[in-house]
Write an enzyme that holds these catalytic residues in place. Structure first.
Site, PDB file in Angstrom:
ATOM      1  N   PHE A 129      46.465  82.263   1.548  1.00  0.00           N
ATOM      2  CA  PHE A 129      46.110  83.253   1.000  1.00  0.00           C
ATOM      3  C   PHE A 129      46.639  83.211  -0.879  1.00  0.00           C
ATOM      4  O   PHE A 129      48.159  83.232  -0.841  1.00  0.00           O
ATOM      5  CB  PHE A 129      45.865  84.704   0.997  1.00  0.00           C
ATOM      6  CG  PHE A 129      45.428  85.758   0.493  1.00  0.00           C
ATOM      7  CD1 PHE A 129      43.543  85.382   0.155  1.00  0.00           C
ATOM      8  CD2 PHE A 129      45.318  86.369  -0.146  1.00  0.00           C
ATOM      9  CE1 PHE A 129      42.679  86.340  -0.981  1.00  0.00           C
ATOM     10  CE2 PHE A 129      45.177  86.970  -0.992  1.00  0.00           C
ATOM     11  CZ  PHE A 129      43.653  87.140  -1.253  1.00  0.00           C
ATOM     12  N   ASP A 214      54.604  81.540  -3.233  1.00  0.00           N
ATOM     13  CA  ASP A 214      53.566  82.427  -3.335  1.00  0.00           C
ATOM     14  C   ASP A 214      54.769  83.755  -2.650  1.00  0.00           C
ATOM     15  O   ASP A 214      54.761  83.762  -1.114  1.00  0.00           O
ATOM     16  CB  ASP A 214      52.595  82.153  -2.832  1.00  0.00           C
ATOM     17  CG  ASP A 214      51.496  83.342  -2.772  1.00  0.00           C
ATOM     18  OD1 ASP A 214      51.873  84.216  -3.600  1.00  0.00           O
ATOM     19  OD2 ASP A 214      50.293  83.329  -2.907  1.00  0.00           O
ATOM     20  N   LYS A 243      52.401  92.088  -6.065  1.00  0.00           N
ATOM     21  CA  LYS A 243      52.310  93.136  -5.171  1.00  0.00           C
ATOM     22  C   LYS A 243      53.646  94.350  -5.658  1.00  0.00           C
ATOM     23  O   LYS A 243      53.934  95.280  -6.233  1.00  0.00           O
ATOM     24  CB  LYS A 243      52.914  92.359  -3.919  1.00  0.00           C
ATOM     25  CG  LYS A 243      50.621  92.391  -3.986  1.00  0.00           C
ATOM     26  CD  LYS A 243      50.913  92.343  -1.773  1.00  0.00           C
ATOM     27  CE  LYS A 243      49.480  92.112  -1.908  1.00  0.00           C
ATOM     28  NZ  LYS A 243      48.819  90.522  -2.385  1.00  0.00           N
TER      29      LYS A 243
HETATM   30  C1  LIG Z   1      47.958  89.588  -2.745  1.00  0.00           C
HETATM   31  C2  LIG Z   1      48.091  87.954  -2.664  1.00  0.00           C
HETATM   32  C3  LIG Z   1      47.483  87.335  -3.882  1.00  0.00           C
HETATM   33  C4  LIG Z   1      46.616  87.898  -5.102  1.00  0.00           C
HETATM   34  O1  LIG Z   1      47.308  88.929  -5.299  1.00  0.00           O
HETATM   35  P1  LIG Z   1      46.218  89.488  -6.166  1.00  0.00           P
HETATM   36  O2  LIG Z   1      47.306  90.882  -6.839  1.00  0.00           O
HETATM   37  O3  LIG Z   1      45.010  90.320  -5.278  1.00  0.00           O
HETATM   38  O4  LIG Z   1      45.215  88.808  -7.248  1.00  0.00           O
HETATM   39  C5  LIG Z   1      48.142  86.408  -4.191  1.00  0.00           C
HETATM   40  N1  LIG Z   1      49.251  85.245  -3.485  1.00  0.00           N
HETATM   41  C6  LIG Z   1      49.801  86.499  -1.604  1.00  0.00           C
HETATM   42  C7  LIG Z   1      50.441  85.920  -0.736  1.00  0.00           C
HETATM   43  C8  LIG Z   1      49.032  87.638  -1.628  1.00  0.00           C
HETATM   44  O5  LIG Z   1      49.306  88.273  -1.373  1.00  0.00           O
END
Ligand SMILES: *Cc1c(COP(=O)(O)O)cnc(C)c1O
Length: 390
Positions: A129, A214, A243
């Site tokens: 994701f 990521d 986050k």
């Molecule tokens: C939550 C998340 C995103 C997206 O972040 P947003 O602030 O919701 O755009 C991207 N990569 C990972 C691994 C995530 O957990």
């Protein structure tokens, strides 16, 4: 009739009016133990005194100026990220998806700048994701999220997470980058092995592809080190953060090595709000706390304690919990019944958790959680599991 707030979320019918540490208080006077933390975002709990103080000080001075000018708070935060990570340079934005978009732009521009514009393909992993923008939906692996939003931005390919043979078979002279989460979050708390991440590094180097991590969810001390990649004893070329980085204030960041950022010259990327003084005051304050001597050690210690408790829980309730996953304070319960049912049952007992893919329930306490709060959570989980297995 459509609601005034566009109905894109399946919302739970509770509203919170304040928080303190690991607790949230609802508008109808109920107290909840918050082990969802805004999905790993309230990294230091609610209303942390140092964060409140720093944000209030900044709010009285200056909220926003354009990136047309120097922003000292931003330079300071970038210097600190650089000195505590693999990176040589940082771009600031406001969310995880925006950070991952930026990471992808850096990777493609690197090859363009090196005279290889045909290298635009990015190899991603199943179960991943990376956000909800059109391009990060292409990078991620969830057909349900993509449905109805075509045409799909191209240049992405998926191979099985953890499978090196598939990665080796997929890489070619068209590959710009390999993109993975060192610990998959939304996909169901799946940590990559150290060996997998190290081998990705080697494969990327062999083909002069860039390695992108990521760490939007697993970064910022969540895994028990400031960045999860360091536990694998390897380094990416580019990394996205968001986050937990702002403790609840919207902040995102793209970190890159000098080599990877070669194409990112003035005019190549931008974000109006990115790295503004208010956001940087929040982010610097979060980092102040995370860099205090003993903070990371305490996350590790509490991670071990939580894991022990969850292991016992899983052993005591084999009809409810199949297994435990995760590292640090990023834990998951692989459920036997529907994860949504277990989350609801915990919430009824005033413990907030959050579901993930693969029928996993995420346990994401604040990183400064206290041992007796971990005990309280495990106690609630134990009671709920008892009623569920009977
Ligand atoms: C939550 C998340 C995103 C997206 O972040 P947003 O602030 O919701 O755009 C991207 N990569 C990972 C691994 C995530 O957990």
């Amino acid at each position: 009739m459509v609601t005034a707030v566009m109905p894109t979320y399946g919302r739970i019918d509770i509203a919170f009016e304040r928080g303190k540490g690991a607790y949230l208080y609802s508008t109808n006077g109920e107290k909840y133990l918050d082990f969802a933390t805004g999905i790993a975002t309230n990294s230091l709990g609610h209303a942390h005194p140092h964060l409140v103080k720093k944000l209030q000080e900044q709010a009285g001075k200056l909220w926003h100026v354009s990136n047309l000018y120097n922003i000292p708070e931003q330079q300071r935060f970038a210097d600190r990220l650089v000195s505590h990570s693999f990176a040589d340079t940082v771009f600031f934005c406001n969310s995880g998806a925006e950070a991952m978009e930026g990471a992808l732009k850096v990777a493609r521009k690197y090859h363009f700048a090196n005279g290889n514009p045909e290298r635009e393909q990015v190899i991603c992993a199943t179960g991943s994701f990376h956000g909800r923008t059109l391009t990060t939906l292409s990078a991620g692996d969830n057909d349900k999220y993509r449905e109805g939003f075509g045409p799909r931005p191209g240049g992405f390919e998926h191979v099985a997470f953890g499978n090196l043979n598939e990665m080796r078979a997929a890489i070619s002279e068209k590959t710009a980058a390999i993109l993975v989460e060192p610990i998959q979050g939304e996909g169901g708390i799946n940590p990559a092995t150290a060996e997998y991440l190290q081998e990705l590094r080697k494969v990327a180097d062999e083909f002069d592809a860039l390695l992108i991590f990521d760490e939007v969810q697993c970064g910022m001390a969540r895994s028990g080190s400031l960045f999860a990649y360091s536990q694998a004893d390897t380094e990416p070329d580019i990394m996205g953060l968001a986050k937990g980085i702002g403790g609840g204030f919207p902040v995102g960041a793209v970190l890159a090595s000098e080599k990877a950022a070669i194409g990112m010259v003035p005019g190549t990327h931008g974000s109006t709000y990115g790295g503004n003084p208010l956001a940087m005051a929040a982010a610097n304050a979060v980092l102040d706390v995370m860099l205090e001597p003993g903070f990371i050690e305490s996350v590790i210690e509490k991670g071990v304690y939580l894991r022990k408790g969850l292991n016992k829980l899983s052993k005591d309730h084999p009809a409810v919990i199949e297994s435990i996953r995760g590292t640090g304070l990023m834990m998951g319960l692989k459920c036997l019944g529907p994860n949504l049912e277990l989350m609801t049952a915990f919430r009824d007992q005033k413990l907030l958790t959050v579901v993930a893919g693969d029928n996993v329930l995420r346990i994401l306490p604040p990183l400064n959680v206290k041992i007796d709060e971990l005990d309280e959570a495990i106690d609630i989980m134990d009671k709920v599991c008892k009623t569920m297995s009977s």
